[in-house]
Design a protein around this motif. Structure first.
Motif, PDB file in Angstrom:
ATOM      1  N   GLY A  45       1.818  -3.982  -2.695  1.00 34.43           N
ATOM      2  CA  GLY A  45       0.749  -3.656  -1.766  1.00 34.43           C
ATOM      3  C   GLY A  45       1.143  -2.452  -0.933  1.00 34.43           C
ATOM      4  N   ILE A  46       0.210  -1.539  -0.742  1.00 34.56           N
ATOM      5  CA  ILE A  46       0.443  -0.408   0.163  1.00 34.56           C
ATOM      6  C   ILE A  46      -0.573  -0.541   1.277  1.00 34.56           C
ATOM      7  CG2 ILE A  46       0.548   2.102   0.368  1.00 34.56           C
ATOM      8  CD1 ILE A  46       1.181   2.140  -2.656  1.00 34.56           C
ATOM      9  N   VAL A  47      -0.076  -0.749   2.492  1.00 36.96           N
ATOM     10  CA  VAL A  47      -0.962  -1.111   3.583  1.00 36.96           C
ATOM     11  C   VAL A  47      -0.745  -0.209   4.787  1.00 36.96           C
ATOM     12  CG1 VAL A  47       0.605  -2.840   4.579  1.00 36.96           C
ATOM     13  CG2 VAL A  47      -1.869  -3.151   4.832  1.00 36.96           C
ATOM     14  N   GLY A  48      -1.767  -0.029   5.569  1.00 33.58           N
ATOM     15  CA  GLY A  48      -1.657   0.791   6.771  1.00 33.58           C
ATOM     16  C   GLY A  48      -3.057   1.094   7.268  1.00 33.58           C
ATOM     17  N   SER A  55      -4.043   6.933   0.455  1.00 33.87           N
ATOM     18  CA  SER A  55      -4.754   7.608  -0.648  1.00 33.87           C
ATOM     19  C   SER A  55      -4.043   8.890  -1.055  1.00 33.87           C
ATOM     20  CB  SER A  55      -6.188   7.933  -0.243  1.00 33.87           C
ATOM     21  OG  SER A  55      -6.921   6.749  -0.066  1.00 33.87           O
ATOM     22  N   MET A  56      -3.521   9.635  -0.095  1.00 37.38           N
ATOM     23  CA  MET A  56      -2.829  10.889  -0.434  1.00 37.38           C
ATOM     24  C   MET A  56      -1.598  10.597  -1.286  1.00 37.38           C
ATOM     25  SD  MET A  56      -4.387  13.508   0.270  1.00 37.38           S
ATOM     26  CE  MET A  56      -6.086  13.393   0.771  1.00 37.38           C
ATOM     27  N   THR A  57      -0.924   9.488  -1.017  1.00 35.11           N
ATOM     28  CA  THR A  57       0.220   9.107  -1.844  1.00 35.11           C
ATOM     29  C   THR A  57      -0.245   8.841  -3.278  1.00 35.11           C
ATOM     30  OG1 THR A  57       1.291   8.132   0.085  1.00 35.11           O
ATOM     31  CG2 THR A  57       2.126   7.455  -2.062  1.00 35.11           C
ATOM     32  N   ALA A 186      -4.681   1.087  -7.659  1.00 31.46           N
ATOM     33  CA  ALA A 186      -5.987   0.598  -7.212  1.00 31.46           C
ATOM     34  C   ALA A 186      -6.126   0.918  -5.731  1.00 31.46           C
ATOM     35  CB  ALA A 186      -6.083  -0.897  -7.473  1.00 31.46           C
ATOM     36  N   ASP A 187      -6.978   1.893  -5.413  1.00 32.33           N
ATOM     37  CA  ASP A 187      -7.130   2.338  -4.020  1.00 32.33           C
ATOM     38  C   ASP A 187      -8.329   1.620  -3.401  1.00 32.33           C
ATOM     39  OD1 ASP A 187      -7.096   3.598  -1.593  1.00 32.33           O
ATOM     40  OD2 ASP A 187      -7.240   5.635  -2.384  1.00 32.33           O
ATOM     41  N   GLU A 188      -8.073   0.631  -2.566  1.00 28.86           N
ATOM     42  CA  GLU A 188      -9.133  -0.167  -1.936  1.00 28.86           C
ATOM     43  C   GLU A 188     -10.140  -0.641  -2.976  1.00 28.86           C
ATOM     44  OE1 GLU A 188      -9.178  -0.783   1.404  1.00 28.86           O
ATOM     45  OE2 GLU A 188      -7.990   0.825   2.317  1.00 28.86           O
TER      46      GLU A 188
END
Ligand SMILES: Nc1ncnc2c1ncn2[C@@H]1O[C@H](COP(=O)(O)OP(=O)(O)OP(=O)(O)O)[C@@H](O)[C@H]1O
Ligand SMILES: [Mg+2]
Length: 337
Positions: A45-48, A55-57, A186-188
């Protein structure tokens, strides 16, 4: 304990990524030293909060950055291959084939005037030019069935507007999977969906991981989804990674006050009738970052000291091997519930 520091034979490995984007006021550094790995078959999970650089990552990995974007430095490895060194042609062979991407809004991926199945066929045939139309359609139907679209052969001939939001998102997932990728970003992917459908779609991603062994980066601002669906989490803030940990460790024993604040501010973290705890203030503008810890102005940790305003902590291992960008990474940061 999960080793959060480095994953051997990672599917994706990002090291010290620095990205600048052009703005009317000059170039702004929107990612600064982003590092994390994703193992094969792992859901990370990438959260913030909004604007933290999630998204830029993802777009840097896919090299789908806006014009004028500059990857200042950093290493982006995909199974040991440096993505930043590839030619556009080599990159095209990986993007959409070995790395798939799912965006938030299915309608940015689906063309409203083309039948859903034909769009998935096309995604397959781009990378399999020798495949016949019939072969592509068989593959499309197989993928639609995998992601739980009933009556797939018939529904493939319908247009996106004839599908519900949840079904459209399944189609987008099928499209991302059609070339049998090793990694899906998977972005959001479920932000536009209501809670029940959201859970169903994320269950599809878990099934995909289980059955196909795909590694998944699940980008979300919702820590609840991370708790439910990811085994590790990367917490981002102001273009930096503040904490990386196994999901259980992250929730049981946060080593960064920002993580603790995010957990505290989750809807459902407070008993009914009590006010939701919110993180005071807002994330800083990327061109006006404080000298010290970027979270310091909003930090309410009892450990916070003058050092936090003066010295920027880097992402480092604590005495017991936990990764945090807090001077007080050895402390347990209490979650307010
Ligand atoms: N095209 C662009 N040009 C300049 N700056 C941009 C551009 N797109 C995004 N940014 C900036 O880059 C930073 C990171 O944005 P990013 O879209 O990665 O955030 P995010 O974590 O995905 O947020 P969200 O949760 O809202 O999707 C933000 O400061 C944002 O304002
Ligand atoms: Mg985003």
């Amino acid at each position: 304990m999960t080793n959060a520091i480095a994953v051997k034979n990672a599917a994706i490995s990002i090291q010290d990524l620095v990205l600048e984007l052009p703005t009317p006021n000059g170039d702004v550094r929107v990612l600064d030293g982003v590092s994390f790995d994703i193992a094969p078959g792992e859901i990370v999970g990438i959260v913030g909060e909004s604007g933290s650089g999630k998204s830029m990552t993802a777009l840097t990995l896919m090299r789908l950055l806006p014009p004028g974007a500059n990857i200042v430095s950093g290493q982006l490895d995909f199974h040991g291959v440096d993505l930043s060194a590839l030619s556009p042609r080599e990159l095209r062979k990986i993007r959409g084939r070995r790395i798939g991407m799912i965006f938030q809004d299915p309608m940015t991926t689906l063309d409203p005037v083309v039948q859903v199945g034909a769009q998935i066929d096309e995604a397959y045939r781009i990378h399999h030019p020798k495949a016949s139309r019939a072969e592509a359609r068989l593959r499309t139907i197989e993928m639609l069935e995998l992601v739980g679209v009933p009556d797939a052969a018939r529904r493939a001939k319908q247009y996106p507007h004839q599908w519900s939001g949840g079904m459209r998102q399944r189609a987008v997932i099928a499209m991302a999977l059609v070339n049998d990728p090793e990694v899906v970003i998977a972005d959001e992917p479920t932000t536009a969906l209501d809670a029940t459908i959201q859970a169903q779609v994320l269950d599809v991603l878990v099934k995909v991981r289980d059955e196909l062994g795909v590694a998944i980066a699940l980008i979300t601002h919702d820590l609840g989804l991370i708790a439910q669906f990811a085994s590790r989490a990367v917490v981002m803030y102001a273009g930096r990674v503040l904490e990386v940990a196994g999901t259980h460790e992250l929730f049981d024993d946060s080593r960064h006050p920002y993580t603790a604040a995010l957990i505290s501010s989750r809807p459902g973290s407070t008993p009914r009738g009590e006010d939701l705890v919110t993180i005071p203030g807002r994330p800083p503008a990327m061109d006006e970052l404080p000298i010290g810890c970027p979270f310091a102005p909003r930090c309410v940790s009892p450990f916070k000291s003058e050092k936090c305003d003066k010295e920027r902590p880097s992402l480092e291992a604590s005495a017991d091997g936990r990764l945090s960008a807090c001077h007080y990474r050895n402390e347990r940061h209490e979650v307010m519930r």
